[in-house]
Design an enzyme around this catalytic site. Structure first.
Site, PDB file in Angstrom:
ATOM      1  N   VAL A  24     -43.686  31.713  41.514  1.00 43.70           N
ATOM      2  CA  VAL A  24     -44.504  31.473  40.319  1.00 43.70           C
ATOM      3  C   VAL A  24     -45.937  31.564  40.854  1.00 43.70           C
ATOM      4  CG1 VAL A  24     -45.134  29.844  38.503  1.00 43.70           C
ATOM      5  CG2 VAL A  24     -42.741  30.049  39.221  1.00 43.70           C
ATOM      6  N   PRO A  25     -46.570  32.724  40.683  1.00 41.21           N
ATOM      7  CA  PRO A  25     -47.751  33.086  41.474  1.00 41.21           C
ATOM      8  C   PRO A  25     -49.073  32.412  41.107  1.00 41.21           C
ATOM      9  CG  PRO A  25     -47.278  34.810  39.898  1.00 41.21           C
ATOM     10  CD  PRO A  25     -46.173  33.790  39.760  1.00 41.21           C
ATOM     11  N   CYS A  26     -49.155  31.120  41.365  1.00 36.65           N
ATOM     12  CA  CYS A  26     -50.395  30.393  41.102  1.00 36.65           C
ATOM     13  C   CYS A  26     -51.516  30.879  42.021  1.00 36.65           C
ATOM     14  CB  CYS A  26     -50.179  28.890  41.226  1.00 36.65           C
ATOM     15  SG  CYS A  26     -49.490  28.360  42.793  1.00 36.65           S
ATOM     16  N   HIS A  27     -51.163  31.538  43.124  1.00 32.25           N
ATOM     17  CA  HIS A  27     -52.177  32.067  44.034  1.00 32.25           C
ATOM     18  C   HIS A  27     -52.983  33.202  43.394  1.00 32.25           C
ATOM     19  CE1 HIS A  27     -48.652  34.664  44.730  1.00 32.25           C
ATOM     20  NE2 HIS A  27     -49.524  35.605  45.043  1.00 32.25           N
TER      21      HIS A  27
END
Length: 158
Positions: free
Chosen positions: A126-129
């Site tokens: 879950v690409p919060c980056h």
């Protein structure tokens, strides 16, 4: 519901993965502050965990740009909405917190979106980056800003 976990090494450090019968609950780098104290039973044979390891290894090698795993992160309804929106940010792209707030149709919730983003328990997948400041600067990342920069650089190699 029983939780299981496993640890494995990546190019950016050791990760811990946690699952239950519904799906992946979390993916944390060793220095992340969002990892729960109780992880459950250590298990190297859980199919969800093994599939997550395989997909993460493919991601880190540059051969995977998206993930197909059952996700079961625990959070408030608002956090769930933000985390779902995170999964729509395309590989190799970044959004601002405003973009994320707009994506959930709540443009005034930029701060709340930032807080929910910071509590995302499923790093990388879950690409919060991929969320950065409005000015284009890298902002906080539970796994460390240096690691965030490396993840974004990895995605630019495509």
């Amino acid at each position: 519901m029983n939780t299981r976990y496993v640890t494995f090494d990546t190019a950016l450090g050791k990760m811990t993965l946690q699952s239950n019968d519904l799906g992946l609950l979390g993916a944390w780098f060793e220095t992340q502050t969002t990892q729960p104290k109780e992880l459950g039973e250590y298990c190297e044979t859980d199919p969800i965990l093994n599939n997550a390891i395989k997909q993460l290894q493919e991601y880190f090698s540059g051969s995977r740009t998206d993930f197909s795993l059952p996700l079961a992160a625990k959070g408030t309804a608002f956090q769930q909405k933000v985390w779902q929106a995170l999964t729509t940010i395309p590989y190799g792209e970044t959004w601002s917190y405003q973009d994320l707030a707009d994506a959930i149709k709540n443009p005034k919730a930029v701060r709340a979106v930032g807080l929910a983003n910071g509590k995302n328990p499923i790093s990388v997948i879950v690409p919060c980056h991929r969320v950065i400041g409005k000015n284009g600067k890298l902002t906080g990342y539970a796994g460390g800003v240096e690691r965030k920069a490396k993840l974004l650089d990895l995605e630019k190699m495509e």
